[in-house]
Design an enzyme around this catalytic site. Sequence first.
Site, PDB file in Angstrom:
ATOM      1  N   LYS A 232       0.756  -1.356  -0.031  1.00  0.00           N
ATOM      2  CA  LYS A 232       0.200  -0.032   0.033  1.00  0.00           C
ATOM      3  C   LYS A 232       0.980   1.242  -0.146  1.00  0.00           C
ATOM      4  CE  LYS A 232      -4.597  -1.648   0.974  1.00  0.00           C
ATOM      5  NZ  LYS A 232      -5.606  -2.000   1.935  1.00  0.00           N
ATOM      6  N   ARG A 266      -4.156  -9.896   4.499  1.00  0.00           N
ATOM      7  CA  ARG A 266      -4.295  -9.992   2.929  1.00  0.00           C
ATOM      8  C   ARG A 266      -3.065  -9.417   2.115  1.00  0.00           C
ATOM      9  NH1 ARG A 266      -6.076  -6.360  -0.684  1.00  0.00           N
ATOM     10  NH2 ARG A 266      -7.504  -6.822  -2.183  1.00  0.00           N
TER      11      ARG A 266
HETATM   12  C1  7PJ Z   1      -8.250  -4.243   1.056  1.00  0.00           C
HETATM   13  C2  7PJ Z   1      -9.408  -4.854   0.805  1.00  0.00           C
HETATM   14  C3  7PJ Z   1      -8.164  -4.133   2.620  1.00  0.00           C
HETATM   15  C4  7PJ Z   1     -10.093  -5.582   2.870  1.00  0.00           C
HETATM   16  C5  7PJ Z   1      -8.615  -3.910  -0.948  1.00  0.00           C
HETATM   17  C6  7PJ Z   1      -5.456  -2.755  -2.314  1.00  0.00           C
HETATM   18  C7  7PJ Z   1      -6.720  -2.039  -2.334  1.00  0.00           C
HETATM   19  N1  7PJ Z   1     -10.351  -5.718   1.367  1.00  0.00           N
HETATM   20  N2  7PJ Z   1      -9.414  -4.622  -0.713  1.00  0.00           N
HETATM   21  N3  7PJ Z   1      -8.849  -4.871   3.104  1.00  0.00           N
HETATM   22  N4  7PJ Z   1      -7.942  -3.613   0.032  1.00  0.00           N
HETATM   23  N5  7PJ Z   1     -10.758  -6.382   3.737  1.00  0.00           N
HETATM   24  O1  7PJ Z   1      -5.304  -4.098  -2.099  1.00  0.00           O
HETATM   25  O2  7PJ Z   1      -4.497  -2.217  -2.191  1.00  0.00           O
HETATM   26  O3  7PJ Z   1      -7.281  -3.564   3.041  1.00  0.00           O
HETATM   27  S1  7PJ Z   1      -8.257  -3.388  -2.472  1.00  0.00           S
END
Ligand code: 7PJ
Length: 288
Positions: A232, A266
């Site tokens: 990020k 994640r």
């Molecule tokens: C997240 C997401 C996160 C959850 C994305 C990226 C943007 N879902 N989907 N948490 N981020 N739960 O991966 O940079 O931080 S998309």
Amino acid sequence: MQTTQSDTKCSDTKIVSRHPIYQQNVPIIMGILNVTPDSFSDGSKFNQRDKAIAHAEQMLVDGADIIDIGGESTRPGAAEVSVNQELDRVIPIIEKVKSLGAKISIDTSKPEVMLAAAKAGADMLNDVRALSMPGALDAAVASQLPVCLMHMQGMPQTMQKNPNYSQVVSEVLAYLKQRVDCCVKAGLARALLSVDPGFGFGKTLQHNLQLLQHLNQFKQLGLPVLAGLSRKSMLGQITGREVDDRLAGSLAVALIAMQNGAAILRVHDVKQTLDVKKIFLALQSVSK
Ligand code: 7PJ
């Protein structure tokens, strides 16, 4: 849907988590599979799908516990995606990745996509809008799937313009608590829910750092906490590195998140995050 049951112990709450892969005291790794055209920019649709499947296979080999499939880019300024476009992107991928024997999470805010994904075999819903879109809560209740509720301030197009909190940790916590209560009232068992402070979603670097430092406070909800920090922009702000060069930063924050109680990580870099998890677990085993 298959579920594994395990006790979730927290300061004052004890619930039985029905999260598909949740394990007490062992963080699980969610591998990110973006199926937005900008993430697989070259080639035909067939080629894009092939690449996505191959990438999912690699993440499974590398040790991903669940694959998070997303067809809507939530990056600041990203174009909106129609329901049909999103379905066209994600459903064939869900079916194929499911046939590999993987657990699947669907990263969507759209009720139509939630329902179709559930039908195609998704094991979990992951909503960056915490089921706030019209019909999303009903779709989640109808699916009876585990759900991750994420906090976001504002909307993706504008959320990074002027993020503003008087106390970021308590405000995000209060929001998630309210969404959890709302879900329970609507007919989703607490045991199906997990929460996420939403790093980078309407937050400055300082906000993100405060949330990471105090991540363990989110455990007071008595639910698994998901942390999405991988690659990020906050890591770019700190290290000065471009998105493709943030592996070390991503691993550093993955370890901190685990130490601060994250139950689900994640991530893009599954193999390397698994090594970090092994080191975390090895250290945990001597500190008890
Ligand atoms: C997240 C997401 C996160 C959850 C994305 C990226 C943007 N879902 N989907 N948490 N981020 N739960 O991966 O940079 O931080 S998309």
